[in-house]
Design a protein around this motif. Structure first.
Motif, PDB file in Angstrom:
ATOM      1  N   ALA A 250       0.688  12.740  -9.898  1.00 26.43           N
ATOM      2  CA  ALA A 250       1.087  13.425 -11.136  1.00 26.43           C
ATOM      3  C   ALA A 250       2.269  12.735 -11.793  1.00 26.43           C
ATOM      4  CB  ALA A 250       1.438  14.880 -10.831  1.00 26.43           C
ATOM      5  N   GLY A 251       2.172  12.479 -13.096  1.00 25.24           N
ATOM      6  CA  GLY A 251       3.288  11.912 -13.845  1.00 25.24           C
ATOM      7  C   GLY A 251       3.236  10.400 -13.982  1.00 25.24           C
ATOM      8  N   VAL A 252       2.367   9.754 -13.224  1.00 24.54           N
ATOM      9  CA  VAL A 252       2.328   8.291 -13.284  1.00 24.54           C
ATOM     10  C   VAL A 252       1.619   7.825 -14.551  1.00 24.54           C
ATOM     11  CG1 VAL A 252       1.384   6.198 -12.211  1.00 24.54           C
ATOM     12  CG2 VAL A 252       2.491   7.942 -10.798  1.00 24.54           C
ATOM     13  N   VAL A 253       2.254   6.909 -15.252  1.00 23.09           N
ATOM     14  CA  VAL A 253       1.699   6.415 -16.514  1.00 23.09           C
ATOM     15  C   VAL A 253       1.048   5.050 -16.323  1.00 23.09           C
ATOM     16  CG1 VAL A 253       2.252   5.794 -18.889  1.00 23.09           C
ATOM     17  CG2 VAL A 253       3.491   7.664 -17.784  1.00 23.09           C
ATOM     18  N   ASP A 254       1.720   4.224 -15.558  1.00 26.30           N
ATOM     19  CA  ASP A 254       1.234   2.859 -15.427  1.00 26.30           C
ATOM     20  C   ASP A 254       1.637   2.293 -14.058  1.00 26.30           C
ATOM     21  OD1 ASP A 254      -0.062   0.632 -16.178  1.00 26.30           O
ATOM     22  OD2 ASP A 254       1.456  -0.088 -17.609  1.00 26.30           O
ATOM     23  N   VAL A 255       0.824   1.445 -13.502  1.00 24.13           N
ATOM     24  CA  VAL A 255       1.137   0.822 -12.211  1.00 24.13           C
ATOM     25  C   VAL A 255       0.884  -0.671 -12.305  1.00 24.13           C
ATOM     26  CG1 VAL A 255       0.591   0.746  -9.738  1.00 24.13           C
ATOM     27  CG2 VAL A 255       0.424   2.911 -10.979  1.00 24.13           C
ATOM     28  N   ALA A 256       1.761  -1.449 -11.722  1.00 25.24           N
ATOM     29  CA  ALA A 256       1.544  -2.899 -11.688  1.00 25.24           C
ATOM     30  C   ALA A 256       1.866  -3.409 -10.292  1.00 25.24           C
ATOM     31  CB  ALA A 256       2.432  -3.571 -12.724  1.00 25.24           C
ATOM     32  N   LEU A 257       0.913  -4.145  -9.662  1.00 27.33           N
ATOM     33  CA  LEU A 257       1.139  -4.698  -8.326  1.00 27.33           C
ATOM     34  C   LEU A 257       1.412  -6.183  -8.456  1.00 27.33           C
ATOM     35  CD1 LEU A 257      -1.714  -2.970  -6.274  1.00 27.33           C
ATOM     36  CD2 LEU A 257       0.703  -2.347  -6.401  1.00 27.33           C
ATOM     37  N   GLY A 269      10.880  10.765 -13.095  1.00 27.65           N
ATOM     38  CA  GLY A 269      10.899   9.987 -11.876  1.00 27.65           C
ATOM     39  C   GLY A 269      11.349  10.734 -10.629  1.00 27.65           C
ATOM     40  N   GLU A 270      12.307  11.653 -10.801  1.00 26.94           N
ATOM     41  CA  GLU A 270      12.847  12.371  -9.637  1.00 26.94           C
ATOM     42  C   GLU A 270      11.749  13.131  -8.915  1.00 26.94           C
ATOM     43  OE1 GLU A 270      13.794  12.694 -12.695  1.00 26.94           O
ATOM     44  OE2 GLU A 270      15.970  12.528 -12.936  1.00 26.94           O
ATOM     45  N   GLU A 271      10.789  13.718  -9.701  1.00 29.27           N
ATOM     46  CA  GLU A 271       9.729  14.510  -9.099  1.00 29.27           C
ATOM     47  C   GLU A 271       8.597  13.622  -8.583  1.00 29.27           C
ATOM     48  OE1 GLU A 271       8.666  17.343 -12.161  1.00 29.27           O
ATOM     49  OE2 GLU A 271      10.805  17.768 -12.393  1.00 29.27           O
ATOM     50  N   ALA A 272       8.364  12.512  -9.297  1.00 28.68           N
ATOM     51  CA  ALA A 272       7.233  11.657  -8.938  1.00 28.68           C
ATOM     52  C   ALA A 272       7.535  10.782  -7.725  1.00 28.68           C
ATOM     53  CB  ALA A 272       6.841  10.789 -10.127  1.00 28.68           C
ATOM     54  N   LEU A 273       8.803  10.382  -7.576  1.00 29.52           N
ATOM     55  CA  LEU A 273       9.145   9.424  -6.521  1.00 29.52           C
ATOM     56  C   LEU A 273       8.754   9.888  -5.110  1.00 29.52           C
ATOM     57  CD1 LEU A 273      10.359   6.713  -5.789  1.00 29.52           C
ATOM     58  CD2 LEU A 273      12.618   7.760  -5.797  1.00 29.52           C
ATOM     59  N   PRO A 274       9.065  11.119  -4.689  1.00 30.33           N
ATOM     60  CA  PRO A 274       8.662  11.542  -3.332  1.00 30.33           C
ATOM     61  C   PRO A 274       7.147  11.487  -3.145  1.00 30.33           C
ATOM     62  CG  PRO A 274      10.174  13.146  -4.318  1.00 30.33           C
ATOM     63  CD  PRO A 274       9.835  12.160  -5.384  1.00 30.33           C
ATOM     64  N   GLU A 279       2.395   8.969  -0.816  1.00 33.70           N
ATOM     65  CA  GLU A 279       1.080   8.371  -1.051  1.00 33.70           C
ATOM     66  C   GLU A 279       1.006   6.966  -0.426  1.00 33.70           C
ATOM     67  OE1 GLU A 279      -1.105  10.405  -2.484  1.00 33.70           O
ATOM     68  OE2 GLU A 279      -2.676   8.922  -2.051  1.00 33.70           O
ATOM     69  N   LEU A 280       2.080   6.180  -0.615  1.00 32.81           N
ATOM     70  CA  LEU A 280       2.127   4.832  -0.051  1.00 32.81           C
ATOM     71  C   LEU A 280       2.095   4.874   1.472  1.00 32.81           C
ATOM     72  CD1 LEU A 280       4.733   3.060  -2.388  1.00 32.81           C
ATOM     73  CD2 LEU A 280       2.330   2.424  -2.101  1.00 32.81           C
ATOM     74  N   LEU A 281       2.855   5.850   2.052  1.00 29.44           N
ATOM     75  CA  LEU A 281       2.884   5.958   3.515  1.00 29.44           C
ATOM     76  C   LEU A 281       1.511   6.324   4.050  1.00 29.44           C
ATOM     77  CD1 LEU A 281       6.353   7.728   4.065  1.00 29.44           C
ATOM     78  CD2 LEU A 281       5.749   5.319   4.458  1.00 29.44           C
ATOM     79  N   LYS A 282       0.784   7.200   3.278  1.00 30.15           N
ATOM     80  CA  LYS A 282      -0.575   7.585   3.690  1.00 30.15           C
ATOM     81  C   LYS A 282      -1.486   6.359   3.712  1.00 30.15           C
ATOM     82  CE  LYS A 282      -0.687  12.138   1.765  1.00 30.15           C
ATOM     83  NZ  LYS A 282      -1.169  12.744   0.525  1.00 30.15           N
ATOM     84  N   MET A 283      -1.251   5.423   2.770  1.00 25.73           N
ATOM     85  CA  MET A 283      -2.053   4.202   2.724  1.00 25.73           C
ATOM     86  C   MET A 283      -1.637   3.236   3.818  1.00 25.73           C
ATOM     87  SD  MET A 283      -2.137   3.215  -1.283  1.00 25.73           S
ATOM     88  CE  MET A 283      -1.282   4.334  -2.330  1.00 25.73           C
ATOM     89  N   GLY A 284      -0.599   3.575   4.549  1.00 25.25           N
ATOM     90  CA  GLY A 284      -0.123   2.699   5.607  1.00 25.25           C
ATOM     91  C   GLY A 284       0.722   1.547   5.104  1.00 25.25           C
TER      92      GLY A 284
END
Lengths: 331, 290
Positions: A250-257, A269-274, A279-284
């Motif tokens: 929720a809240g993410v607008v754009d992602v770049a890897l 950002g404060e709410e989205a960061l945790p 999510e990243l930890l779940k992906m390992g």
């Protein structure tokens, strides 16, 4: 009730339009700020609301009283802390308070008690009987604010409350202002050309330029109108990272890897960061470093007016022209 | 009413506190009349004009010298109110009036200062009557002026001034005169300076006003000695009426002329009230929001 309600305020000095069709409301108990460069019409607006100037057009009520037909009513419920220091250097802090009390018809006994209380509140009690000329800049400003509290105003008008003060003193003044709102329940209308001040102190901010209001909102909403915060992560297992899954947060607008670097543009950002981290930890994916950049009001001002707040300070000529025009009309 | 009085009192007491805390200001404004008084008053020996040299006196018959003395006394009485008067006392009383002029005119500068320092705005956002601001200034200026005038009198006494006051009533008339003079000049100066922004122009106005007002009054010489055109000016100068009143009340003992005093007093009172109303009227216009 609305603390201030202004509609269509306009003020012309000669050929210069200082305030141009300005409308806004200030709610009871909030800190409302006018943010804009010098010469934007901030002080003129304050002067109109505090009954020092007549608007060329438009109306306003302060605490329900009309500024034009009930000026004395308005004067009773407001306190004005002007840009320049007006406390009397040759009198003591306590004497300045008592002078102010007499100007607002506060009975002597009550004035004595309140002066003591306010001086304590602003931590000036040790210097109460010293001449103001021995005070530091920050102490004078505190006393200035304290003086205006003696008649228990509902609304305080602060014109550039930390102009010319050093960083620490500014932060201290902010704390005092917050404390007054909390302890005394006063509503604050203030002007500033410092972005950090508007951001830190104000509940809502009106961005004003060339006498016109460009936007009114909370500092948070103004900044998120720019398109959100930027979160920068350094990860250890970039291969397991899925761009698609990050986009569902929720809240993410754009992602770049970008190899080990993950850039995420988000709202709030404060709410989205945790959520992004879990999510990243779940992906390992392991996380080495996280950084969040928030857009400042500087960017907001830039996107609304097409120029930087700092740059506008360069237009001294414009400011000087405005001042001359104002002086001419007042003389 | 009570709230009006407390507003005026607050504004006046601020000025008075600032004044008595800076003795240098008191000293500077007192020094100039003292110089006039001691140089001019002491240098000119009035009765010496009529002194006949010893050798001539011996040759004259006693009858003639007595008649000459009588004529000399009459001349002195005609111009100075009494034959038994010394020029120093005459000038000293004149200076008691002049110092009121000086202090009132310099106190008018405080509005220009208040405007520049932003203090005027502080007064204007307060729920007080606009005329309280002006009345506070006038009252503080009167208190300062009267105090300094009495100070000049004390210094004059120490330097040999001879007071001859018939009674308490006469002294009270002198006091009232000082108050009226102070009110006249400070209201007048406020009327003229309420719109001035810079205090450079104020200083120029100061210099423009003080000396002409002093020299067209009877501060230094009696009106009766003046040429006709100057007499006409002097009659319109409130300082003349004030100083004449002071001289009659303070120097002439019981020989003062009550008819004349009443005339001076009524003119001065009329002038003071007119100037005060003008001051209130003009500052109401100048201080109203624009």
């Amino acid at each position: 009730m609305r603390a201030v309600e202004a509609s269509g305020l306009r003020r012309v000095f000669g050929e210069v339009v200082a305030v141009d069709n300005v409308s806004f409301t200030v709610e009871e108990g909030e800190i409302f700020g006018f943010l804009g460069p010098n010469g934007a019409g901030k002080t003129t607006t304050i002067n109109i609301l505090t009954t020092l100037l007549k608007p060329t057009a438009g109306t306003a009520t302060v605490w329900g009283y009309d500024i034009d037909s009930e000026p004395d009513r308005v004067r009773e419920v407001i306190g004005l802390v002007p840009q320049e220091l007006t406390v009397d250097d040759e009198l003591s802090g306590y004497e300045n308070m008592m002078l102010q009390a007499a100007l607002y018809h506060v009975p002597r006994e009550e004035a004595r008690r309140k002066s003591k209380e306010i001086l304590e509140l602003l931590e000036l009690d040790k210097f109460a009987h010293k001449k103001v000329e021995s005070y530091s800049g920050g102490m004078k400003k505190r006393l200035e604010i304290g003086c205006t509290l003696i008649h228990e105003p509902r609304i305080l008008f602060l014109d550039e409350p930390t102009l010319g003060l050093d960083v620490q003193t500014r932060a201290a003044i902010w704390n005092y202002i917050r404390m007054l709102v909390k302890n005394k329940g006063v509503t604050i209308f203030m002007t500033t050309h410092y972005m950090d001040e508007a951001d830190n102190l104000c509940d809502r901010v009106a961005i004003i330029d060339h006498g016109k209001i460009k936007a009114i909102d909370t500092p948070g909403n103004l900044k998120s109108s720019i398109g959100g915060d930027l979160i920068e992560l350094e990860v250890s297992e970039p291969n397991g990272c899925s761009e698609e899954r990050l986009r569902t947060v929720a809240g993410v607008v754009d992602v770049a890897l970008n190899n080990e670097q993950v850039l995420v543009k988000v709202m709030r950002g404060e709410e989205a960061l945790p959520m992004i981290i879990s999510e990243l930890l779940k992906m390992g994916v392991g996380i080495r470093r996280v950084e969040m950049k928030k857009p400042s009001l500087e960017e907001v001002f830039l996107s609304l007016t097409g120029r930087k707040l700092r740059d506008t300070e360069g237009s001294k000529e414009e400011t000087a022209r405005m001042r001359i025009a104002i002086r001419r009309v007042r003389s | 009413m009570i709230s009006r009085a407390s507003e005026i009192g607050a504004i006046a007491s601020r000025e008075i506190k600032k004044w008595y805390r800076s003795p240098i200001l008191l000293f500077m404004t007192t020094i100039q009349p003292l110089i006039w008084m001691s140089l001019y008053g002491k240098a000119f020996n009035l009765t010496g004009l009529f002194r006949i040299p010893e050798e001539i006196l011996k040759q004259l018959p006693p009858d003639t010298t007595a008649r000459f003395a009588a004529i000399a006394n009459e001349i002195l009485a005609r111009f100075f109110g009494s034959s038994d008067i010394d020029f120093f006392s005459y000038i000293a009383v004149g200076m008691m009036g002049v110092i009121l002029l000086f202090t009132s005119i310099s106190s008018g500068m405080s509005i220009a200062w208040d405007r520049r320092l932003g203090f005027l705005n502080k007064l204007l956002v307060a729920p007080i009557s606009r005329s309280s601001i002006i009345l506070g200034k006038v009252i503080s200026s009167v208190v300062r002026g009267v105090t300094q005038s009495l100070l000049v009198m004390l210094i004059g006494l120490a330097l040999g001034m001879k007071l001859r006051i018939a009674g308490t009533a006469e002294f009270l008339v002198a006091l009232l005169t000082l108050i009226l003079l102070g009110a006249s000049f400070s209201s007048l100066i406020i009327s003229m300076t309420i719109r001035l922004k810079s205090w450079e122009s104020h200083i120029a106005l100061n210099n423009l006003l003080t000396l002409p007002i002093m020299f067209t009054s009877s501060a230094l010489y009696p009106v009766t000695l003046m040429p006709e055109w100057l007499k006409a000016v002097a009659v319109f100068n409130p300082l003349t009426h004030g100083i004449e009143l002071l001289r009659q009340a303070l120097l002439l003992g019981s020989v003062y002329y009550s008819q004349e005093m009443l005339w001076h007093l009524s003119i001065l009172a009329a002038f003071a009230s007119a100037a005060t109303f003008l001051g209130i009227y003009l500052s109401n216009i100048a201080l109203r929001k624009m």
